[in-house]
Design a protein around this motif. Structure first.
Motif, PDB file in Angstrom:
ATOM      1  N   LYS A 171      17.959  -1.641   3.245  1.00 56.87           N
ATOM      2  CA  LYS A 171      18.610  -0.483   3.838  1.00 56.87           C
ATOM      3  C   LYS A 171      17.679   0.144   4.871  1.00 56.87           C
ATOM      4  CE  LYS A 171      20.708   3.971   2.625  1.00 56.87           C
ATOM      5  NZ  LYS A 171      20.968   4.949   1.540  1.00 56.87           N
ATOM      6  N   ASP A 172      18.231   0.596   5.965  1.00 58.88           N
ATOM      7  CA  ASP A 172      17.444   1.232   7.037  1.00 58.88           C
ATOM      8  C   ASP A 172      16.372   0.299   7.587  1.00 58.88           C
ATOM      9  OD1 ASP A 172      18.909   3.571   6.636  1.00 58.88           O
ATOM     10  OD2 ASP A 172      17.474   4.343   5.174  1.00 58.88           O
ATOM     11  N   TYR A 173      16.666  -1.002   7.664  1.00 52.27           N
ATOM     12  CA  TYR A 173      15.677  -1.965   8.152  1.00 52.27           C
ATOM     13  C   TYR A 173      15.255  -1.674   9.597  1.00 52.27           C
ATOM     14  CZ  TYR A 173      19.416  -4.225  10.831  1.00 52.27           C
ATOM     15  OH  TYR A 173      20.425  -4.478  11.724  1.00 52.27           O
ATOM     16  N   GLN A 174      16.096  -0.959  10.334  1.00 54.45           N
ATOM     17  CA  GLN A 174      15.774  -0.675  11.735  1.00 54.45           C
ATOM     18  C   GLN A 174      14.626   0.319  11.882  1.00 54.45           C
ATOM     19  OE1 GLN A 174      19.651   0.512  13.197  1.00 54.45           O
ATOM     20  NE2 GLN A 174      20.103  -1.553  13.940  1.00 54.45           N
ATOM     21  N   THR A 175      14.213   0.940  10.780  1.00 52.37           N
ATOM     22  CA  THR A 175      13.105   1.907  10.835  1.00 52.37           C
ATOM     23  C   THR A 175      11.787   1.278  10.402  1.00 52.37           C
ATOM     24  OG1 THR A 175      13.476   2.689   8.554  1.00 52.37           O
ATOM     25  CG2 THR A 175      14.722   3.772  10.311  1.00 52.37           C
ATOM     26  N   MET A 176      11.724  -0.062  10.350  1.00 52.76           N
ATOM     27  CA  MET A 176      10.516  -0.727   9.850  1.00 52.76           C
ATOM     28  C   MET A 176       9.275  -0.410  10.675  1.00 52.76           C
ATOM     29  SD  MET A 176      10.873  -4.726  11.011  1.00 52.76           S
ATOM     30  CE  MET A 176      12.565  -4.965  10.531  1.00 52.76           C
ATOM     31  N   ASP A 177       9.454  -0.120  11.976  1.00 52.69           N
ATOM     32  CA  ASP A 177       8.302   0.183  12.822  1.00 52.69           C
ATOM     33  C   ASP A 177       7.791   1.601  12.615  1.00 52.69           C
ATOM     34  OD1 ASP A 177      10.646   1.205  13.860  1.00 52.69           O
ATOM     35  OD2 ASP A 177       9.967   1.080  15.944  1.00 52.69           O
ATOM     36  N   ARG A 178       8.545   2.405  11.878  1.00 47.32           N
ATOM     37  CA  ARG A 178       8.143   3.789  11.624  1.00 47.32           C
ATOM     38  C   ARG A 178       7.901   4.086  10.149  1.00 47.32           C
ATOM     39  NH1 ARG A 178      12.657   4.100  14.822  1.00 47.32           N
ATOM     40  NH2 ARG A 178      13.912   5.008  13.149  1.00 47.32           N
ATOM     41  N   ASP A 179       8.447   3.259   9.276  1.00 46.33           N
ATOM     42  CA  ASP A 179       8.359   3.500   7.829  1.00 46.33           C
ATOM     43  C   ASP A 179       7.660   2.324   7.157  1.00 46.33           C
ATOM     44  OD1 ASP A 179       8.709   3.988   5.141  1.00 46.33           O
ATOM     45  OD2 ASP A 179      10.733   4.773   5.358  1.00 46.33           O
ATOM     46  N   PRO A 180       6.422   2.499   6.666  1.00 49.37           N
ATOM     47  CA  PRO A 180       5.697   1.401   6.014  1.00 49.37           C
ATOM     48  C   PRO A 180       6.418   0.838   4.799  1.00 49.37           C
ATOM     49  CG  PRO A 180       4.213   3.214   6.525  1.00 49.37           C
ATOM     50  CD  PRO A 180       5.601   3.713   6.771  1.00 49.37           C
ATOM     51  N   VAL A 181       7.161   1.683   4.075  1.00 47.61           N
ATOM     52  CA  VAL A 181       7.883   1.212   2.886  1.00 47.61           C
ATOM     53  C   VAL A 181       8.980   0.240   3.283  1.00 47.61           C
ATOM     54  CG1 VAL A 181       9.316   1.913   0.936  1.00 47.61           C
ATOM     55  CG2 VAL A 181       7.360   3.320   1.604  1.00 47.61           C
ATOM     56  N   VAL A 182       9.713   0.562   4.341  1.00 45.76           N
ATOM     57  CA  VAL A 182      10.766  -0.329   4.819  1.00 45.76           C
ATOM     58  C   VAL A 182      10.159  -1.628   5.342  1.00 45.76           C
ATOM     59  CG1 VAL A 182      12.613  -0.607   6.536  1.00 45.76           C
ATOM     60  CG2 VAL A 182      12.327   1.571   5.348  1.00 45.76           C
ATOM     61  N   ARG A 183       9.043  -1.522   6.044  1.00 46.27           N
ATOM     62  CA  ARG A 183       8.376  -2.728   6.546  1.00 46.27           C
ATOM     63  C   ARG A 183       7.946  -3.637   5.400  1.00 46.27           C
ATOM     64  NH1 ARG A 183       3.504  -4.913   7.712  1.00 46.27           N
ATOM     65  NH2 ARG A 183       3.327  -6.042   9.702  1.00 46.27           N
ATOM     66  N   GLN A 184       7.436  -3.019   4.336  1.00 52.71           N
ATOM     67  CA  GLN A 184       7.030  -3.793   3.162  1.00 52.71           C
ATOM     68  C   GLN A 184       8.215  -4.557   2.577  1.00 52.71           C
ATOM     69  OE1 GLN A 184       5.848  -1.315  -0.087  1.00 52.71           O
ATOM     70  NE2 GLN A 184       5.756  -2.979  -1.542  1.00 52.71           N
ATOM     71  N   LYS A 185       9.355  -3.900   2.465  1.00 53.58           N
ATOM     72  CA  LYS A 185      10.548  -4.550   1.915  1.00 53.58           C
ATOM     73  C   LYS A 185      10.999  -5.716   2.794  1.00 53.58           C
ATOM     74  CE  LYS A 185      12.308  -0.425  -0.459  1.00 53.58           C
ATOM     75  NZ  LYS A 185      13.410   0.577  -0.498  1.00 53.58           N
ATOM     76  N   CYS A 186      10.922  -5.533   4.102  1.00 57.73           N
ATOM     77  CA  CYS A 186      11.307  -6.607   5.017  1.00 57.73           C
ATOM     78  C   CYS A 186      10.385  -7.815   4.847  1.00 57.73           C
ATOM     79  CB  CYS A 186      11.256  -6.111   6.468  1.00 57.73           C
ATOM     80  SG  CYS A 186      12.505  -4.866   6.876  1.00 57.73           S
ATOM     81  N   GLY A 212       1.586  -2.222   0.718  1.00 52.95           N
ATOM     82  CA  GLY A 212       2.455  -1.054   0.765  1.00 52.95           C
ATOM     83  C   GLY A 212       2.002   0.092  -0.115  1.00 52.95           C
ATOM     84  N   LYS A 213       0.925  -0.117  -0.904  1.00 59.50           N
ATOM     85  CA  LYS A 213       0.436   0.959  -1.760  1.00 59.50           C
ATOM     86  C   LYS A 213      -0.070   2.125  -0.905  1.00 59.50           C
ATOM     87  CE  LYS A 213      -2.171   0.099  -5.223  1.00 59.50           C
ATOM     88  NZ  LYS A 213      -3.318  -0.388  -6.034  1.00 59.50           N
ATOM     89  N   PRO A 214       0.191   3.339  -1.350  1.00 58.14           N
ATOM     90  CA  PRO A 214      -0.277   4.495  -0.561  1.00 58.14           C
ATOM     91  C   PRO A 214      -1.784   4.671  -0.646  1.00 58.14           C
ATOM     92  CG  PRO A 214       0.706   5.215  -2.636  1.00 58.14           C
ATOM     93  CD  PRO A 214       0.941   3.738  -2.553  1.00 58.14           C
ATOM     94  N   ALA A 215      -2.313   5.512   0.217  1.00 56.02           N
ATOM     95  CA  ALA A 215      -3.746   5.807   0.216  1.00 56.02           C
ATOM     96  C   ALA A 215      -4.144   6.492  -1.085  1.00 56.02           C
ATOM     97  CB  ALA A 215      -4.084   6.683   1.413  1.00 56.02           C
ATOM     98  N   ASP A 216      -5.388   6.292  -1.504  1.00 54.00           N
ATOM     99  CA  ASP A 216      -5.902   6.952  -2.695  1.00 54.00           C
ATOM    100  C   ASP A 216      -7.347   7.377  -2.442  1.00 54.00           C
ATOM    101  OD1 ASP A 216      -7.467   4.621  -3.021  1.00 54.00           O
ATOM    102  OD2 ASP A 216      -5.933   3.674  -4.261  1.00 54.00           O
ATOM    103  N   GLU A 217      -8.010   7.861  -3.505  1.00 53.13           N
ATOM    104  CA  GLU A 217      -9.367   8.380  -3.341  1.00 53.13           C
ATOM    105  C   GLU A 217     -10.335   7.307  -2.858  1.00 53.13           C
ATOM    106  OE1 GLU A 217      -7.506   8.643  -5.971  1.00 53.13           O
ATOM    107  OE2 GLU A 217      -7.250  10.771  -6.466  1.00 53.13           O
ATOM    108  N   GLU A 218     -10.162   6.078  -3.347  1.00 52.35           N
ATOM    109  CA  GLU A 218     -11.084   5.009  -2.989  1.00 52.35           C
ATOM    110  C   GLU A 218     -10.711   4.319  -1.682  1.00 52.35           C
ATOM    111  OE1 GLU A 218     -11.144   2.369  -6.273  1.00 52.35           O
ATOM    112  OE2 GLU A 218     -12.292   3.716  -7.570  1.00 52.35           O
ATOM    113  N   HIS A 219      -9.465   4.475  -1.245  1.00 50.28           N
ATOM    114  CA  HIS A 219      -9.003   3.833  -0.008  1.00 50.28           C
ATOM    115  C   HIS A 219      -8.201   4.858   0.801  1.00 50.28           C
ATOM    116  CE1 HIS A 219      -9.300   0.731  -3.202  1.00 50.28           C
ATOM    117  NE2 HIS A 219      -9.945   0.067  -2.268  1.00 50.28           N
ATOM    118  N   PRO A 220      -8.898   5.786   1.441  1.00 49.87           N
ATOM    119  CA  PRO A 220      -8.215   6.880   2.140  1.00 49.87           C
ATOM    120  C   PRO A 220      -7.362   6.433   3.315  1.00 49.87           C
ATOM    121  CG  PRO A 220     -10.557   6.863   2.662  1.00 49.87           C
ATOM    122  CD  PRO A 220     -10.360   5.877   1.560  1.00 49.87           C
ATOM    123  N   PHE A 221      -7.569   5.205   3.819  1.00 52.12           N
ATOM    124  CA  PHE A 221      -6.763   4.704   4.927  1.00 52.12           C
ATOM    125  C   PHE A 221      -5.699   3.711   4.464  1.00 52.12           C
ATOM    126  CE2 PHE A 221     -10.859   5.915   6.837  1.00 52.12           C
ATOM    127  CZ  PHE A 221     -10.420   6.846   7.758  1.00 52.12           C
TER     128      PHE A 221
END
Length: 389
Positions: free
Chosen positions: A11-26, A82-91
């Motif tokens: 869903k919303d595959y057209q936003t893959m260039d703006r949404d990392p979660v969608v890109r991950q799913k693709c 696709g995992k979000p940033a955390d304390e050990e990997h801020p980027f």
């Protein structure tokens, strides 16, 4: 082609260039399709190889199994990236996608070495290949499937701007070529009786090794860091310079922390007599515009420069001419002048390309010499910078 499956599963595959979660799913959709098709091809080709007693066909089958394994690693890589940033990997964890690509390339090369050894053994002790219509049909269908997978992954890779998916597309193309070689080998053996099976197996192994090597090289470039695309640099500079308060841009660096995860840092030259609060507001605005357009964090350093002093401007032009006479690729920025009763300091940064003819020390001495030819009272204070873009 890729759009059909993306529309079907994401869903919303057209936003893959703006949404990392969608890109991950693709990316996971592409990996799942690769696993399914490669496992099917492995099973059918293994059957064909056993029926025909062909090491080349079985080598091609194992190649498809390694491709399925590569797709599993790719799937896992996109999931972890696709995992979000955390304390050990801020980027974030975006570079895991590159690590996954490197693991895939290592597995491909290892498989190529093993298949090459088996094929050489077959050359030394050849065995008769049994002609089978079933084998011919399976190989022909495999060529068509791999050709389709190449087009699918190429389209998906371009949409996602993923080097891992684009490498998979090239792998599929090399698979189609190697399977075509296997098919030709089977037909040649049938028509001439020559024992070419082992030689074709070696050829397939070479294709596998080449694919693994090129994939590893591209992935290592991403892990080590490489300059951004010229189009991106130009777009960033144009956006910053579209604000009339900014006179120039230099020291532009794009830090890559994985697909869709970048940070931009640059120096913006502004008039030294401009209102500092107004300039701070302008710089904040530019940073927000960069973040919105390029989906990245941006940090801008202000460099105040003199714009309304005739002597400073004249000396600036003269120093640019000196640099251009030494090498047209040289440029300077942050030019300042401090005049005293006995000497005048000319302070500036020089941007030098890599693998330049002079060392930094030699270039600094040469510029100093040229400046003193203009006036013995001139002393240069030079900071050497190297190109980041």
């Amino acid at each position: 082609m890729a759009e059909f499956f993306l529309r079907l599963f994401v869903k919303d595959y057209q936003t893959m260039d703006r949404d990392p979660v969608v890109r991950q799913k693709c990316g996971m959709v592409g990996g799942a399709i690769g696993i399914f098709l490669n496992v099917c091809l492995f099973g059918f080709k293994l059957l064909a190889g056993l029926v025909s007693n062909s090491i080349a066909i079985m080598a091609d089958a194992v190649n498809n199994l390694s491709d399925a394994g590569s797709s599993v690693v790719t799937l896992f890589g996109f999931k972890m990236a696709g995992k979000p940033a955390d304390e050990e990997h801020p980027f974030g964890h975006g570079r895991i996608e590159y690590v996954a690509g490197l693991i895939v390339s290592m597995a491909i090369m290892l498989m190529g070495i093993e298949l090459c050894k088996s094929s050489v053994e077959k050359i030394i002790t050849p065995e008769t290949v049994v002609f089978s219509t079933l084998s011919i049909v399976i190989l022909a269908v495999s060529i068509l499937v791999k050709g389709w997978m190449c087009l699918f992954n190429r389209s998906l890779g371009k949409r996602m701007k993923s080097t891992t998916i684009q490498a998979t597309a090239m792998d599929s193309l090399s698979d189609a070529i190697s399977t075509t070689a296997v098919l030709i080998g089977v037909l040649v053996s049938r028509m001439t009786g020559w024992h070419v099976d082992g030689y074709i197996g070696v050829l397939v192994a070479v294709f596998i090794l080449y694919t693994g090597f090129t994939t590893a090289r591209e992935t290592l470039d991403l892990l080590l860091g490489h300059p951004p695309e010229r189009e991106l640099v130009q777009a960033i500079e144009e956006m910053v310079l579209s604000h009339s308060e900014v006179i120039g841009v230099h020291d532009l660096v794009v830090h890559n922390y994985g697909p869709g995860r970048s940070m931009i840092s640059l120096h913006a030259e502004v008039p030294c007599d401009a209102d500092i609060m107004h300039m701070h507001d302008t710089i904040d605005l530019i940073e927000m515009e960069l973040k919105e357009r390029f989906q990245c964090d941006a940090v801008i350093h202000m460099d105040p420069i003199v714009t309304n002093d005739e002597q400073t401007n004249r000396l600036h032009i003269q120093m640019v001419e000196i640099l251009q006479a030494i090498d047209p690729r040289l440029s300077l920025h942050d030019f300042r002048m401090t005049a005293g009763p006995t000497h005048t300091n000319l302070i500036f940064d020089v941007v030098v390309p890599y693998r330049f003819a002079y060392t930094d020390k030699q270039l600094t001495q040469l510029i100093e010499q040229k400046a003193k030819e203009l006036d013995e009272r001139y002393f240069t204070v030079i900071q050497i910078d190297h190109l980041y873009v």
